[in-house]
Structures are given as C-alpha cells and as structure tokens.
Design a protein around this motif. Structure first.
Motif, short mmCIF file in Angstrom:
data_model
loop_
_atom_site.label_atom_id
_atom_site.label_comp_id
_atom_site.label_asym_id
_atom_site.label_seq_id
_atom_site.Cartn_x
_atom_site.Cartn_y
_atom_site.Cartn_z
N ALA A 187 1.01 -1.31 0.00
CA ALA A 187 0.07 0.05 -0.07
C ALA A 187 0.72 1.18 -0.03
N ASP A 228 -3.12 5.56 -1.25
CA ASP A 228 -4.16 4.57 -1.02
C ASP A 228 -5.04 4.92 -0.05
N ASP A 266 -8.89 5.25 -0.06
CA ASP A 266 -9.62 4.00 -0.60
C ASP A 266 -9.58 3.17 0.75
N VAL A 312 -2.38 -4.10 -0.48
CA VAL A 312 -3.63 -3.95 -1.00
C VAL A 312 -3.82 -4.90 -2.21
N ILE A 336 -5.42 -5.04 -5.82
CA ILE A 336 -5.83 -4.36 -6.86
C ILE A 336 -6.87 -5.33 -7.83
N GLN A 374 -8.19 -0.76 -9.48
CA GLN A 374 -8.74 -0.16 -8.23
C GLN A 374 -8.51 -1.03 -6.89
N VAL A 375 -8.27 -0.11 -5.88
CA VAL A 375 -8.02 -0.77 -4.60
C VAL A 375 -9.14 -1.50 -4.30
N TYR A 384 -7.78 -4.69 1.53
CA TYR A 384 -6.61 -3.99 2.40
C TYR A 384 -6.31 -5.27 3.31
#
Length: 176
Positions: free
Chosen positions: A10, A14, A17, A58, A60, A64-65, A68
């Motif tokens: 990360a 980020d 998000d 993260v 992906i 897009q994230v 987590y």
C-alpha cells in the motif's frame, strides 16, 4: 470474465480507498450483529501507522484498490498468551495478518480467498512459513476464508478493543 487481480504494498495515496474499505467492513460487521471493529478501531491513524511501518498491502482489481490487509512480521503481543489451546510452535518470527477487508463492490467474487493466497505466496517467497491470524467467533465469512486457506484453529486470544468482545479465535498455518 477475466479480471486483472494482484497484490502490492500500500502507498500513502491509497489511504482514502483503504479507510473507505475499513469503514464499509465495520458497517458490514455491525449489520451482521458482530461487535468487532465497532469502537473506532481500526481507524485512519491505524492505517497511517501500517503504511509508515510498510505493513499495509492492497488487493488491486482492474486498477482499483479492492482490499486491504496489514501484515506484521515478528511477535504479536496479543498472541503471546493463548487460551484453550496452544500454538503449533514457540517461534516468534511469524507473520500476523490483521485488518483483512474487502470493498463491498467486490463481495461474492472469492477475491478475499485470492488476496489470502497472494499474501501467503508473497511471504513464503520471503522464507516465511509461519502465519497467524485471528477473528471474531461470529465472523463466519472470515472463518471460512481462514479455514479454506489451510489455517487451523489453535485457541483463543484476547484483543484490546475496550469491551468484553475481545475474545478472538486464533488460527495458524505452517507451510513446508
């Protein structure tokens, strides 16, 4: 449908998000009647600390994230005392997986499973073979992810969230 899915460390950009994912997970837990994460932990400060310590990762999905997790190497203080069981070894050089959450936009696609697989693979390549994680006794979806990735329940640990909800089921996985 093929999706580009991968894990990376990360970054500070980020943060928005990640916080949104954590807040959505907190609401989801509340809606399920699970009092985990209901007292403000984890929060933005927690995530910033993860990022500063290089412990944040993260998932992906298509750029897009989508998820987590905080991955912490070394002895976890809340894991030193385990009740109603025991760890499979006395090692302190394990990896603890914390704050694993997925955006509600990606629920039902088995992406949490893929995220966990990515975590295990990444750290195994770094010579880590001992993984530990905990979750709330009522958090059945997370228990399924944990079990389906080969973890076994080892006992109970207590997490300081300021309430009697601190009991968590503790799991461990040793890769060979």
């Amino acid at each position: 449908m093929n999706m580009l899915v991968y894990m990376r460390q990360a970054k500070n950009n980020d943060l928005v998000d990640i916080v949104a994912i954590i807040e959505a997970a907190r609401l989801y837990l509340k809606q399920q009647g699970i009092n985990q994460w209901q007292l403000g932990y984890p929060n933005q400060e927690t995530i910033l600390n993860d990022l500063n310590q290089k412990n944040g990762y993260v998932l992906i999905v298509e750029g897009q994230v989508a998820g987590y997790a905080a991955i912490v190497s070394g002895e976890e203080p809340s894991y030193t005392k385990i009740e109603s069981g025991h760890w499979l070894n006395k090692a302190t050089d394990y990896v603890a997986i914390h704050r694993l959450a997925l955006s509600p936009l990606y629920r039902g696609q088995k992406l949490t499973q893929r995220f966990m697989t990515a975590i295990l693979t990444y750290f195994f390549e770094q010579q880590v073979i001992d993984f530990r994680i905990d979750t709330h006794p009522k958090n059945m979806p997370m228990q399924a992810v944990i079990r389906d990735n080969g973890f076994t329940k080892q006992g109970i640990v207590r997490i300081d969230e300021g309430t009697d909800s601190s009991i968590r089921w503790a799991y461990q996985l040793l890769l060979k």
